[in-house]
Design a protein around this motif. Structure first.
Motif, short mmCIF file in Angstrom:
data_model
loop_
_atom_site.label_atom_id
_atom_site.label_comp_id
_atom_site.label_asym_id
_atom_site.label_seq_id
_atom_site.Cartn_x
_atom_site.Cartn_y
_atom_site.Cartn_z
N LYS A 9 -1.27 9.32 -7.03
CA LYS A 9 -0.51 8.07 -7.14
C LYS A 9 -0.56 7.23 -5.87
CE LYS A 9 2.76 10.15 -10.43
NZ LYS A 9 4.14 10.61 -10.63
N SER A 10 -1.10 7.75 -4.79
CA SER A 10 -1.11 7.03 -3.51
C SER A 10 -2.38 6.18 -3.37
CB SER A 10 -1.03 8.01 -2.35
OG SER A 10 -2.18 8.83 -2.30
N ASP A 11 -2.29 5.19 -2.50
CA ASP A 11 -3.47 4.38 -2.16
C ASP A 11 -4.21 4.95 -0.94
OD1 ASP A 11 -2.97 2.30 -4.15
OD2 ASP A 11 -1.26 1.77 -2.88
N LEU A 12 -3.44 5.64 -0.10
CA LEU A 12 -4.01 6.15 1.15
C LEU A 12 -3.33 7.47 1.51
CD1 LEU A 12 -5.74 5.52 3.83
CD2 LEU A 12 -3.56 4.70 4.76
N ILE A 13 -4.14 8.44 1.95
CA ILE A 13 -3.61 9.70 2.46
C ILE A 13 -3.74 9.65 3.98
CG2 ILE A 13 -3.84 12.22 2.45
CD1 ILE A 13 -5.56 11.35 -0.28
N LEU A 14 -2.62 9.85 4.67
CA LEU A 14 -2.60 9.81 6.13
C LEU A 14 -2.27 11.20 6.67
CD1 LEU A 14 -2.53 8.42 8.92
CD2 LEU A 14 -0.18 7.73 8.42
N PHE A 15 -3.23 11.83 7.32
CA PHE A 15 -2.99 13.11 7.98
C PHE A 15 -2.40 12.84 9.37
CE2 PHE A 15 -6.18 14.21 4.84
CZ PHE A 15 -5.79 15.47 4.41
N SER A 16 -1.26 13.45 9.64
CA SER A 16 -0.58 13.29 10.93
C SER A 16 -0.38 14.67 11.53
CB SER A 16 0.76 12.59 10.72
OG SER A 16 1.55 12.62 11.88
N TYR A 17 -0.92 14.89 12.74
CA TYR A 17 -0.83 16.24 13.31
C TYR A 17 -1.18 16.22 14.80
CZ TYR A 17 -5.95 16.18 12.81
OH TYR A 17 -7.27 15.84 12.90
N PRO A 18 -0.68 17.21 15.56
CA PRO A 18 -1.12 17.38 16.94
C PRO A 18 -2.40 18.21 16.95
CG PRO A 18 0.58 18.97 16.45
CD PRO A 18 0.39 18.15 15.20
N VAL A 19 -3.20 18.06 17.99
CA VAL A 19 -4.43 18.86 18.12
C VAL A 19 -4.07 20.22 18.73
CG1 VAL A 19 -6.72 19.02 19.14
CG2 VAL A 19 -5.86 16.80 18.36
N TYR A 20 -4.37 21.28 18.00
CA TYR A 20 -4.14 22.64 18.49
C TYR A 20 -5.48 23.37 18.57
CZ TYR A 20 1.00 22.71 17.64
OH TYR A 20 2.35 22.48 17.66
N THR A 21 -5.87 23.78 19.76
CA THR A 21 -7.05 24.64 19.97
C THR A 21 -8.28 24.14 19.20
OG1 THR A 21 -5.43 26.44 19.96
CG2 THR A 21 -7.74 27.04 20.25
N MET A 75 0.84 -1.19 0.00
CA MET A 75 0.00 0.00 0.00
C MET A 75 0.89 1.25 0.00
SD MET A 75 -3.21 0.86 2.52
CE MET A 75 -2.25 0.75 4.04
N LYS A 76 0.62 2.15 -0.90
CA LYS A 76 1.40 3.38 -1.01
C LYS A 76 0.72 4.47 -0.19
CE LYS A 76 3.96 6.07 -4.39
NZ LYS A 76 4.31 6.22 -5.83
N VAL A 77 1.40 4.93 0.86
CA VAL A 77 0.80 5.87 1.81
C VAL A 77 1.50 7.22 1.71
CG1 VAL A 77 0.25 6.30 4.24
CG2 VAL A 77 0.36 3.93 3.38
N LEU A 78 0.72 8.27 1.48
CA LEU A 78 1.24 9.64 1.49
C LEU A 78 0.89 10.27 2.82
CD1 LEU A 78 2.61 12.01 0.01
CD2 LEU A 78 0.33 12.70 -0.79
#
Length: 456
Positions: free
Chosen positions: A60-72, A1-4
């Protein structure tokens, strides 16, 4: 799986959240992860050419992964701004149907609104949403936290493979379900006990057919419990008679009915028609009488799903209640199948998705970390029961047994460490020399955790 991976943290590679992604890269070598530090380099990605490059990578990706801390309450400004730029540049048709999910770290204060914000924007551009992981900042440092992360990623892999994703329902056209799907119960496995709890009335053909449709796709045998058949002596009157021993003042046998017929199951599917912005008075009677369990999360770990007839997308309060009940109870919400969508085929797909996800959650004992609703709710109950332990004896015994009394005041080592750090940082010379080293010190235990091999 290609993950962006779209890393929304302004700290870039020094993000604590991103360490969870690094852990996945280390343990799931069959998946290809590419990380873009869009939060740290937002000025770069605001440029037309750079944003177009991201769009090509998304395609071109199979999955988009949002990675982030929770701010306000939601995502950091930098990710917020990137989404604005992306939506302005994007041809939605080019990525429609792409899968997305998200990983956040926080102390669970309104992580739910952060996740909803990302999900709503994902729906806007036509992405297929997979429920994300809301982790505590320190989860990766514990064995349980690492197992939760591994189980989450396995669930993501399952969802992509089986096309099981959250759907944003559209207003129904008025078409009603008329099919009566055939299914062969005699060939189904009895390995797991799944109970369908409903208040379905005889004339509610739509709900009845949805229940039958779920059974068609579900690989295990089910049994149906209609709460309208139980003769309740009355609704809960808040008398606290059950507080000390769990026995209700009514002598109608509901405690035995609840514990033996329903809570003894391995999974529960609730089926109802939406009425007056709820599941109806009969379900509220059933829910209130469950106070014979007090504030004890006696079904924690049990998968829970819903089959609902009605305009669920319009019922924001009901959606919060359903999610909140599962989060506080520490149940994995396997989905909500509705008849609000326009075609009969879509309804079938919705029921099939609920059946597949429920079966997967059962087979893999899937339970993910609680979000703000679950963490916040249990902290309120924790403090309440500790104060009322003399009266709420059954709750008190349960909370002690399951380690729910996790008061931070007891963590003397952590308190002393923070006192020492605070004292040192109050010295101007130390504070000046600490610049750039604080993140390095914070990440050190996470780097060690990433290298810890787990059985996956």
């Amino acid at each position: 799986m290609k993950v962006l991976v779209l890393n929304g943290s302004p700290k870039g590679n020094n993000s604590i959240t991103l360490q969870s992604v690094e852990y996945l890269k280390e343990h799931f070598e069959q998946d290809e992860f590419e990380v873009l530090n869009i939060g740290q380099k937002i000025g770069k990605y605001e440029q037309k050419g750079e944003c177009d490059n991201v769009i090509e990578m998304i395609k071109k990706s199979d999955l988009i992964l949002f990675s982030y801390p929770v701010y306000t309450f939601i995502a950091p400004y930098q990710l917020h701004r990137f989404i604005e730029v992306l939506k302005d540049r994007l041809d939605y048709n080019e990525i429609a149907g792409k899968f997305m999910t998200q990983i956040t770290t926080s102390k669970h204060f309104f992580d739910i609104t952060a996740h909803k914000y990302i999900e709503d924007n994902a729906y806007d551009i036509g992405l297929s949403v997979i429920k994300g992981l809301s982790a505590d900042m320190d989860d990766l440092l514990s064995h349980k936290g690492r197992m939760d992360l591994i189980n989450f990623w396995k669930y993501v892999q399952f969802s992509v493979k089986n096309k099981c994703f959250e759907s944003k329902e559209v207003i129904k056209s008025g078409e009603r379900i008329t099919y009566q799907p055939p299914f062969d119960e005699s060939k189904k496995s009895e390995e797991y006990d799944t109970v369908i709890v409903t208040n379905c009335e005889n004339n509610d053909e739509n709900l009845k057919n949805m229940i039958e449709g779920f059974k068609k796709y579900y690989p295990y045998k089910t049994r149906e419990v209609n709460i309208l058949d139980f003769k309740f002596a009355g609704g809960c009157i808040g008398c606290f008679n059950c507080a000390s021993d769990g026995k209700c003042i009514y002598k109608d046998g509901f405690e035995s009915y609840l514990r033996e017929e329903i809570q003894s199951a391995d999974a529960i599917i609730y089926a109802a028609s939406i009425k007056d912005h709820s599941l109806g008075a009969s379900f509220k009677l059933y829910d209130d009488r469950q106070f014979c369990n007090g504030h004890r999360t006696v079904t924690m770990g049990m998968p829970v799903g819903y089959i609902l007839s009605g305009d669920y997308s319009k019922e924001s309060n009901l959606r919060t209640i359903i999610e909140g009940r599962c989060e506080v109870g520490h149940n994995f919400l396997t989905g909500v199948a509705v008849d609000e969508i326009q075609s009969q085929d879509d309804i079938s797909k919705n029921l099939n998705k609920l059946a597949k996800t429920t079966a997967y959650a059962l087979e893999n004992q899937l339970v993910l970390p609680q979000n703000f609703l679950g963490v916040g709710g249990m902290k309120i109950f924790r403090d309440l029961i500790y104060l009322m332990r003399g009266l709420m004896k059954e709750d008190h015994r349960f909370y002690k047994k399951h380690g729910i009394y996790d008061f931070p005041q007891k963590k003397i080592g952590t308190r002393l460490k923070m006192d020492l750090v605070g004292l040192l940082m109050s010295i101007p010379a130390v504070k000046k020399n600490a610049k750039g080293k604080m993140n390095e010190a914070m990440l050190k235990p996470y780097k060690k955790a990433i290298q810890k091999k787990m059985n996956i």
